[in-house]
Scaffold this motif. Structure first.
Motif, PDB file in Angstrom:
ATOM      1  N   VAL A 176      -0.233   3.628  -6.908  1.00 29.89           N
ATOM      2  CA  VAL A 176      -0.394   3.106  -5.548  1.00 29.89           C
ATOM      3  C   VAL A 176      -1.015   4.157  -4.633  1.00 29.89           C
ATOM      4  N   THR A 177      -0.453   5.361  -4.631  1.00 28.49           N
ATOM      5  CA  THR A 177      -0.915   6.375  -3.686  1.00 28.49           C
ATOM      6  C   THR A 177      -2.340   6.841  -3.979  1.00 28.49           C
ATOM      7  N   MET A 178      -2.748   6.762  -5.263  1.00 24.98           N
ATOM      8  CA  MET A 178      -4.119   7.128  -5.634  1.00 24.98           C
ATOM      9  C   MET A 178      -5.034   5.920  -5.721  1.00 24.98           C
ATOM     10  N   LYS A 179      -4.553   4.808  -5.179  1.00 23.26           N
ATOM     11  CA  LYS A 179      -5.381   3.604  -4.989  1.00 23.26           C
ATOM     12  C   LYS A 179      -6.014   3.103  -6.286  1.00 23.26           C
ATOM     13  N   LEU A 180      -5.162   2.967  -7.320  1.00 21.14           N
ATOM     14  CA  LEU A 180      -5.580   2.401  -8.607  1.00 21.14           C
ATOM     15  C   LEU A 180      -6.633   3.250  -9.313  1.00 21.14           C
ATOM     16  N   MET A 181      -6.502   4.559  -9.229  1.00 19.29           N
ATOM     17  CA  MET A 181      -7.396   5.433  -9.986  1.00 19.29           C
ATOM     18  C   MET A 181      -7.269   5.076 -11.472  1.00 19.29           C
ATOM     19  N   PRO A 182      -8.375   4.793 -12.161  1.00 22.12           N
ATOM     20  CA  PRO A 182      -8.298   4.278 -13.540  1.00 22.12           C
ATOM     21  C   PRO A 182      -7.500   5.132 -14.508  1.00 22.12           C
ATOM     22  N   ILE A 183      -7.639   6.457 -14.450  1.00 20.34           N
ATOM     23  CA  ILE A 183      -6.935   7.305 -15.406  1.00 20.34           C
ATOM     24  C   ILE A 183      -5.428   7.206 -15.198  1.00 20.34           C
ATOM     25  N   VAL A 184      -4.993   7.017 -13.954  1.00 23.91           N
ATOM     26  CA  VAL A 184      -3.565   6.882 -13.663  1.00 23.91           C
ATOM     27  C   VAL A 184      -3.066   5.511 -14.104  1.00 23.91           C
ATOM     28  N   VAL A 185      -3.858   4.471 -13.817  1.00 22.74           N
ATOM     29  CA  VAL A 185      -3.480   3.117 -14.223  1.00 22.74           C
ATOM     30  C   VAL A 185      -3.352   3.037 -15.742  1.00 22.74           C
ATOM     31  N   MET A 186      -4.315   3.622 -16.465  1.00 19.24           N
ATOM     32  CA  MET A 186      -4.265   3.584 -17.921  1.00 19.24           C
ATOM     33  C   MET A 186      -3.064   4.373 -18.441  1.00 19.24           C
ATOM     34  N   ALA A 187      -2.791   5.528 -17.840  1.00 17.33           N
ATOM     35  CA  ALA A 187      -1.643   6.332 -18.259  1.00 17.33           C
ATOM     36  C   ALA A 187      -0.344   5.565 -18.050  1.00 17.33           C
ATOM     37  N   HIS A 188      -0.257   4.815 -16.969  1.00 17.71           N
ATOM     38  CA  HIS A 188       0.933   4.006 -16.681  1.00 17.71           C
ATOM     39  C   HIS A 188       1.103   2.922 -17.742  1.00 17.71           C
ATOM     40  N   LEU A 189       0.000   2.301 -18.130  1.00 13.75           N
ATOM     41  CA  LEU A 189       0.045   1.276 -19.170  1.00 13.75           C
ATOM     42  C   LEU A 189       0.465   1.873 -20.508  1.00 13.75           C
ATOM     43  N   ILE A 190      -0.122   3.009 -20.873  1.00 22.48           N
ATOM     44  CA  ILE A 190       0.210   3.656 -22.139  1.00 22.48           C
ATOM     45  C   ILE A 190       1.675   4.097 -22.136  1.00 22.48           C
ATOM     46  N   GLY A 191       2.166   4.537 -20.991  1.00 26.98           N
ATOM     47  CA  GLY A 191       3.574   4.915 -20.893  1.00 26.98           C
ATOM     48  C   GLY A 191       4.497   3.748 -21.183  1.00 26.98           C
TER      49      GLY A 191
ATOM     50  N   ALA B 151       6.906   8.022 -11.754  1.00 24.89           N
ATOM     51  CA  ALA B 151       5.921   8.840 -11.035  1.00 24.89           C
ATOM     52  C   ALA B 151       4.524   8.235 -11.156  1.00 24.89           C
ATOM     53  N   LEU B 152       4.186   7.768 -12.355  1.00 21.04           N
ATOM     54  CA  LEU B 152       2.874   7.145 -12.548  1.00 21.04           C
ATOM     55  C   LEU B 152       2.750   5.865 -11.737  1.00 21.04           C
ATOM     56  N   GLY B 153       3.857   5.129 -11.620  1.00 23.03           N
ATOM     57  CA  GLY B 153       3.849   3.932 -10.782  1.00 23.03           C
ATOM     58  C   GLY B 153       3.569   4.270  -9.328  1.00 23.03           C
ATOM     59  N   MET B 154       4.173   5.365  -8.868  1.00 15.62           N
ATOM     60  CA  MET B 154       3.927   5.813  -7.493  1.00 15.62           C
ATOM     61  C   MET B 154       2.467   6.245  -7.329  1.00 15.62           C
TER      62      MET B 154
ATOM     63  N   SER C 257     -10.723   3.548  -2.346  1.00 15.62           N
ATOM     64  CA  SER C 257      -9.906   2.753  -3.252  1.00 15.62           C
ATOM     65  C   SER C 257     -10.707   2.487  -4.525  1.00 15.62           C
ATOM     66  N   PHE C 258      -9.984   2.387  -5.649  1.00 11.96           N
ATOM     67  CA  PHE C 258     -10.631   2.057  -6.925  1.00 11.96           C
ATOM     68  C   PHE C 258     -10.429   0.590  -7.281  1.00 11.96           C
ATOM     69  N   GLU C 259      -9.857  -0.178  -6.350  1.00 14.06           N
ATOM     70  CA  GLU C 259      -9.637  -1.594  -6.607  1.00 14.06           C
ATOM     71  C   GLU C 259     -10.971  -2.296  -6.839  1.00 14.06           C
TER      72      GLU C 259
ATOM     73  N   PRO D 270       0.789  -1.237   0.000  1.00 14.16           N
ATOM     74  CA  PRO D 270       0.000   0.000   0.000  1.00 14.16           C
ATOM     75  C   PRO D 270       0.817   1.281   0.000  1.00 14.16           C
ATOM     76  N   ASP D 271       2.150   1.155   0.060  1.00 10.79           N
ATOM     77  CA  ASP D 271       3.006   2.338   0.061  1.00 10.79           C
ATOM     78  C   ASP D 271       3.998   2.221  -1.094  1.00 10.79           C
ATOM     79  N   TRP D 272       4.824   3.256  -1.258  1.00 16.92           N
ATOM     80  CA  TRP D 272       5.784   3.295  -2.373  1.00 16.92           C
ATOM     81  C   TRP D 272       6.994   4.118  -1.945  1.00 16.92           C
ATOM     82  N   PRO D 273       8.214   3.738  -2.290  1.00 11.83           N
ATOM     83  CA  PRO D 273       8.591   2.634  -3.174  1.00 11.83           C
ATOM     84  C   PRO D 273       8.760   1.301  -2.469  1.00 11.83           C
ATOM     85  N   GLY D 274       8.742   1.308  -1.125  1.00  6.65           N
ATOM     86  CA  GLY D 274       8.906   0.061  -0.398  1.00  6.65           C
ATOM     87  C   GLY D 274       7.599  -0.673  -0.227  1.00  6.65           C
TER      88      GLY D 274
END
Length: 326
Positions: free
Chosen positions: A122-137, A116-119, A226-228, A34-38
């Motif tokens: 986690v910190t935004m609890k799998l917010m879809p727009i962030v998860v998708m941006a991470h995948l596109i990256g 940053a998107l990876g962080m 959480s968006f999980e 639930p935290d980052w980077p550890g």
């Protein structure tokens, strides 16, 4: 040239990171730590008694699931290694007078954004727009590394015959169509909409009357702990899934059209690229159908991500051959 060998290895490693990310996401292990980077305040998944006592003190409402936590941490370890490899590529390119400078610098900036998107994932609890941006990256990094390799490759690709030149606009449109499809796939996955429709060819029931495009594609979904497992209702998820499935048909038709046209190219490299493109499209359609029929088995779902990445690489190569080497 050392940098070319490093880029080839980095391409393979990038694909591994993409697949590990997909496996982690599809295993519902995105919040395994639930935290980052550890992980729970440690560099590795805590297991010793004194470490677990510290976890209970600082994360009183959390329960460690070691399998999910290790999946998440392994993904972070290999992603961090990929970052070091990209940094090494940048340094080597800067040292070589003839090597590109802007493209490796952009790739290095992209890997920092990916971290940053990876962080934020986690910190935004799998917010879809962030998860998708991470995948596109991740997909963008894969494609740009191939471009950098092609820029350094001395062999001029013989794709400049008169027939091939006529396919330049079609190839570019196909690349755009595929990128949209990859984004739709990322949005489907990040909103847990992959099983919203379980029948073929489109969706069960009176799905047409339940389409809700405004809600389905809004990047803002309110505040949630959480968006999980997703926060959207069935109709909204169904809309996302249906859009992804219909655009998949458009994508398949366009890519098959390009592949068939490439068969008549004078260049054997372009003809072989067309055959590879056709094979990958057939495989990807088969994997997509299998995901629906077999209720999203993990291995097939991860392979579907791999198919999308390889299709992207193939179309990037085709466009480079037609536009830059014509």
């Amino acid at each position: 040239m050392a940098v070319k060998r490093l880029i080839k290895f980095t391409l393979v490693f990038t694909l591994a990171v993409i697949l590990m990310g997909a496996y982690t996401r599809l295993s519902d292990a995105g919040l395994g730590c639930p935290d980052w980077p550890g992980c729970y305040g440690h560099l590795a998944v805590p297991s010793a008694s004194h470490e677990l006592a510290k976890v209970e003190q600082h994360f009183p409402d959390m329960t460690i699931e070691p399998e999910k936590a290790w999946l998440e941490m392994i993904h972070r370890y290999i992603a961090g290694t990929l970052g070091l490899m990209v940094l090494a590529i940048l340094i080597l390119c800067l040292k070589q007078p003839q090597a590109p400078k802007k493209l490796p610098s952009f790739i290095a900036a992209l890997i920092i954004l990916q971290a940053a998107l990876g962080m934020w994932t986690v910190t935004m609890k799998l917010m879809p727009i962030v998860v998708m941006a991470h995948l596109i990256g991740g997909f963008s990094l894969f494609a740009l590394l191939l471009l950098l390799y092609l820029r350094l490759k001395p062999l001029r690709i013989p794709g400049g015959d008169s027939h091939a030149r006529k396919l330049m606009p079609l190839a570019l449109v196909c690349l755009g169509v595929l990128i949209i499809q990859i984004m739709l796939g990322g949005w489907t996955s990040s909103n847990y909409a992959a099983l919203a429709c379980t029948t073929l060819p489109i969706c069960e029931g009176n799905w047409v009357d339940n389409l809700r495009f405004a809600d389905a594609f809004s990047p803002f979904q309110g505040e949630h702990p959480s968006f999980e497992f997703g926060v959207l209702d069935y109709s909204t998820r169904m809309t996302i899934h249906v859009t992804h499935r219909i655009w998949a048909v458009v994508t398949a038709v366009m890519l098959i059209w390009l592949a068939m046209k490439l068969r008549y190219s004078h260049s054997h490299i372009m003809r072989n690229s067309g055959y590879l493109l056709l094979l990958l499209v057939i495989m990807q359609v088969g994997l997509g159908i299998s995901n629906v029929v077999m209720n999203l088995p993990l291995g097939i779902a991860v392979s579907h991500n791999a198919g999308a990445a390889l299709l992207l690489l193939t179309l990037v190569f085709i466009n480079y051959a037609l536009w830059r080497k014509a």
